[in-house]
Design a protein around this motif. Structure first.
Motif, PDB file in Angstrom:
ATOM      1  N   ARG A   1       0.293 -71.650  14.790  1.00 16.76           N
ATOM      2  CA  ARG A   1      -0.434 -69.897  13.655  1.00 16.76           C
ATOM      3  C   ARG A   1      -0.770 -70.353  12.403  1.00 16.76           C
ATOM      4  N   ILE A   2       0.188 -70.870  11.398  1.00 18.32           N
ATOM      5  CA  ILE A   2      -0.176 -71.050  10.011  1.00 18.32           C
ATOM      6  C   ILE A   2      -1.647 -71.313   9.799  1.00 18.32           C
ATOM      7  N   TRP A   3      -1.799 -72.969  10.782  1.00 13.29           N
ATOM      8  CA  TRP A   3      -3.336 -73.197  10.674  1.00 13.29           C
ATOM      9  C   TRP A   3      -4.106 -72.617  11.135  1.00 13.29           C
ATOM     10  N   LEU A   4      -3.949 -71.740  11.864  1.00  8.77           N
ATOM     11  CA  LEU A   4      -4.493 -70.695  13.020  1.00  8.77           C
ATOM     12  C   LEU A   4      -5.526 -69.876  11.689  1.00  8.77           C
ATOM     13  N   GLU A   5      -4.051 -69.295  10.952  1.00 12.19           N
ATOM     14  CA  GLU A   5      -4.240 -68.177  10.276  1.00 12.19           C
ATOM     15  C   GLU A   5      -5.400 -68.584   9.136  1.00 12.19           C
ATOM     16  N   SER A   6      -5.264 -69.817   8.967  1.00 10.01           N
ATOM     17  CA  SER A   6      -6.558 -70.292   8.188  1.00 10.01           C
ATOM     18  C   SER A   6      -8.096 -70.469   8.135  1.00 10.01           C
ATOM     19  N   LEU A   7      -7.553 -70.185   9.385  1.00  8.97           N
ATOM     20  CA  LEU A   7      -9.026 -70.380   9.683  1.00  8.97           C
ATOM     21  C   LEU A   7     -10.330 -68.946   9.788  1.00  8.97           C
ATOM     22  N   GLY A   8     -10.122 -68.207   9.771  1.00  6.73           N
ATOM     23  CA  GLY A   8     -10.489 -66.746   9.990  1.00  6.73           C
ATOM     24  C   GLY A   8      -9.595 -65.539  10.344  1.00  6.73           C
ATOM     25  N   ASN A   9     -10.284 -64.727  11.190  1.00  5.71           N
ATOM     26  CA  ASN A   9     -10.113 -64.006  11.891  1.00  5.71           C
ATOM     27  C   ASN A   9      -9.833 -63.944  13.186  1.00  5.71           C
ATOM     28  N   PRO A  10      -8.260 -63.844  13.612  1.00  7.75           N
ATOM     29  CA  PRO A  10      -8.321 -64.158  14.927  1.00  7.75           C
ATOM     30  C   PRO A  10      -9.032 -63.275  15.997  1.00  7.75           C
ATOM     31  N   THR A  11      -9.459 -62.098  16.123  1.00  5.08           N
ATOM     32  CA  THR A  11     -10.813 -62.249  16.847  1.00  5.08           C
ATOM     33  C   THR A  11     -11.878 -62.456  17.688  1.00  5.08           C
ATOM     34  N   ASP A  12     -11.862 -63.808  16.653  1.00  3.50           N
ATOM     35  CA  ASP A  12     -12.781 -64.624  16.484  1.00  3.50           C
ATOM     36  C   ASP A  12     -12.995 -65.009  17.010  1.00  3.50           C
ATOM     37  N   PHE A  13     -11.608 -65.708  17.489  1.00  2.00           N
ATOM     38  CA  PHE A  13     -10.838 -67.292  17.673  1.00  2.00           C
ATOM     39  C   PHE A  13     -10.569 -67.062  19.081  1.00  2.00           C
ATOM     40  N   THR A  14     -10.439 -67.697  20.088  1.00  2.00           N
ATOM     41  CA  THR A  14      -9.520 -67.615  21.244  1.00  2.00           C
ATOM     42  C   THR A  14      -9.358 -69.058  21.957  1.00  2.00           C
ATOM     43  N   VAL A  15      -7.577 -69.192  21.821  1.00  2.00           N
ATOM     44  CA  VAL A  15      -6.712 -69.941  21.945  1.00  2.00           C
ATOM     45  C   VAL A  15      -6.951 -69.920  23.677  1.00  2.00           C
ATOM     46  N   SER A  16      -6.931 -71.609  24.243  1.00  2.00           N
ATOM     47  CA  SER A  16      -6.567 -71.487  25.701  1.00  2.00           C
ATOM     48  C   SER A  16      -5.757 -73.025  25.486  1.00  2.00           C
ATOM     49  N   PRO A  17      -3.796 -72.795  25.587  1.00  2.00           N
ATOM     50  CA  PRO A  17      -3.313 -73.603  25.442  1.00  2.00           C
ATOM     51  C   PRO A  17      -3.456 -74.670  26.281  1.00  2.00           C
ATOM     52  N   GLY A  18      -2.676 -75.929  26.360  1.00  2.00           N
ATOM     53  CA  GLY A  18      -2.599 -77.657  26.699  1.00  2.00           C
ATOM     54  C   GLY A  18      -1.767 -77.731  27.175  1.00  2.00           C
ATOM     55  N   ASN A  19      -1.587 -78.929  27.920  1.00  3.33           N
ATOM     56  CA  ASN A  19      -0.064 -79.410  28.170  1.00  3.33           C
ATOM     57  C   ASN A  19       0.769 -79.544  26.928  1.00  3.33           C
ATOM     58  N   HIS A  20       0.371 -80.358  26.174  1.00  2.00           N
ATOM     59  CA  HIS A  20       1.290 -81.012  24.910  1.00  2.00           C
ATOM     60  C   HIS A  20       1.672 -79.538  24.083  1.00  2.00           C
ATOM     61  N   ASP A  21       1.216 -78.328  24.439  1.00  5.54           N
ATOM     62  CA  ASP A  21       1.972 -76.776  23.871  1.00  5.54           C
ATOM     63  C   ASP A  21       3.121 -77.127  24.567  1.00  5.54           C
TER      64      ASP A  21
ATOM     65  N   ALA B   1     -12.557 -81.864   8.022  1.00  3.12           N
ATOM     66  CA  ALA B   1     -13.934 -82.316   7.671  1.00  3.12           C
ATOM     67  C   ALA B   1     -14.479 -81.683   9.045  1.00  3.12           C
ATOM     68  N   LEU B   2     -14.064 -81.545  10.178  1.00  2.98           N
ATOM     69  CA  LEU B   2     -14.600 -80.896  11.113  1.00  2.98           C
ATOM     70  C   LEU B   2     -14.460 -78.940  10.805  1.00  2.98           C
ATOM     71  N   VAL B   3     -13.612 -78.535  10.438  1.00  6.63           N
ATOM     72  CA  VAL B   3     -13.113 -77.715  10.148  1.00  6.63           C
ATOM     73  C   VAL B   3     -13.645 -76.819   9.124  1.00  6.63           C
ATOM     74  N   ALA B   4     -14.692 -77.651   8.555  1.00  3.16           N
ATOM     75  CA  ALA B   4     -15.695 -77.412   7.236  1.00  3.16           C
ATOM     76  C   ALA B   4     -16.589 -77.108   7.424  1.00  3.16           C
ATOM     77  N   ASP B   5     -16.918 -78.124   8.736  1.00  2.00           N
ATOM     78  CA  ASP B   5     -18.602 -78.440   9.167  1.00  2.00           C
ATOM     79  C   ASP B   5     -18.850 -76.985   9.984  1.00  2.00           C
ATOM     80  N   LEU B   6     -18.103 -76.325  11.389  1.00  2.00           N
ATOM     81  CA  LEU B   6     -18.049 -75.394  12.236  1.00  2.00           C
ATOM     82  C   LEU B   6     -18.200 -73.904  11.212  1.00  2.00           C
ATOM     83  N   LYS B   7     -17.055 -74.515  10.000  1.00  2.00           N
ATOM     84  CA  LYS B   7     -16.953 -72.872   9.200  1.00  2.00           C
ATOM     85  C   LYS B   7     -18.244 -73.194   8.331  1.00  2.00           C
ATOM     86  N   ALA B   8     -19.146 -74.436   7.833  1.00  2.00           N
ATOM     87  CA  ALA B   8     -20.739 -73.829   7.254  1.00  2.00           C
ATOM     88  C   ALA B   8     -21.674 -73.540   7.979  1.00  2.00           C
TER      89      ALA B   8
END
Length: 299
Positions: free
Chosen positions: A83-103, A51-58
């Motif tokens: 990675r599959i989830w990230l690909e579902s969000l859109g073009n990678p150049t439009d996203f910046t991911v900073s890894p966390g401790n669980h990663d 729901a949050l991702v859908a709201d963000l995309k809207a």
């Protein structure tokens, strides 16, 4: 007048796919995380994240910053699923991911473990930190505080090499006049999280920010929305914003939300407004929770 909009979300804690935990993992820190997940899976809800991702995309921001903890056990299976989830969000150049401790919970201690996410880390064709992405009037300095830790610890560390590079990058002529946004998983200010979850070299990071300056720092990790600050040059104040987990359901202590940073770049001035959107108890879907200016913090 031109408004550039950056969305910030964090700590999605994607549901572990089949095979994310194997028998060999009983001898690693992943076992403790697996036990904890039995409780946390009631808090981190995939339908809330959807729901949050859908709201963000809207809303349609220009760029999205995700400040870590996409996974839970940091297994190869989870990293690939993220990675599959990230690909579902859109073009990678439009996203910046900073890894966390669980990663970085277990496995390799090298940053190359994030090579699968390379297109989302920055524009460099290699797995390294910091990375800088220039988007519109913004220079995004992406840091990695994700390191392996002992059991029951969730601390982070940047390390001397990464801090030294950040020190040089923040004063580079190429980024002069741009809105300098620094992102990492762990908060840089004292007291934001318990000591066992702190950024170990936060004092060194604050010293660089006090010397070189920045316009805003974004982080996750705390699983709640935090407003703080760290000292900048010449008695200036650098705002620091944390955001709640993007998958936190009604049982979470801080319901899911995301922040929109609206940068209004004018010829003689710059105005920055934060719009918070998220889950509000008793209401369906996500809605606007409030808005404020960065001047309210730094002023």
């Amino acid at each position: 007048m031109s408004i550039y909009r950056i969305a910030h979300l964090s700590d999605p804690h994607l549901p572990p796919p089949p095979g994310a935990f194997g028998w060999k993992d009983v001898f690693t820190k992943r076992l403790l995380s697996r036990i904890a997940w039995r409780r946390k899976r009631k808090v981190h809800r995939p339908e809330v994240l959807a729901a949050l991702v859908a709201d963000l995309k809207a809303v349609g921001p220009d760029h999205v910053v995700i400040s870590g903890d996409l996974t839970n056990f940091a297994s190869h299976t989870e990293i690939a699923a993220a990675r599959i989830w990230l690909e579902s969000l859109g073009n990678p150049t439009d996203f910046t991911v900073s890894p966390g401790n669980h990663d970085a919970l277990a496995g390799s201690a090298e940053v190359e473990r994030f090579a699968t996410w390379r297109p989302w880390l920055g524009d460099a064709d290699e797995t390294q930190f910091p990375q800088v992405r220039v988007r519109g009037p913004v220079a995004i300095f992406n840091l990695c505080s994700a390191v392996r830790t002992a059991p029951h610890l969730a601390t982070g560390r940047l390390g001397e090499e990464q801090l030294s590079r950040l020190d040089a990058l923040l004063c580079a002529p190429a980024y002069k006049g741009l809105f300098r946004l620094v992102t990492l998983h762990h908060p840089p200010q004292k007291g934001a999280v318990a000591k066992r979850k702190e950024l170990e070299d936060q004092e060194q990071l604050r010293a660089i920010l006090a010397r070189r300056g920045a316009d805003l720092v974004l982080h996750g990790h705390a699983h709640e929305s935090l407003i703080g600050s760290v000292p900048g040059p010449n008695d200036a104040v650098i705002p620091v914003l944390g955001v709640a987990s993007a998958s936190s359901g009604p049982r979470g202590h801080s319901p899911a939300r995301w922040h929109m940073i609206e940068i209004d770049d004018r010829p003689t001035s710059r105005h920055v407004r934060i719009v918070a959107r998220g889950v509000e108890p008793g209401r369906e879907g996500l809605s606007e929770l409030g808005r404020y200016s960065l001047a309210d913090i730094s002023g």
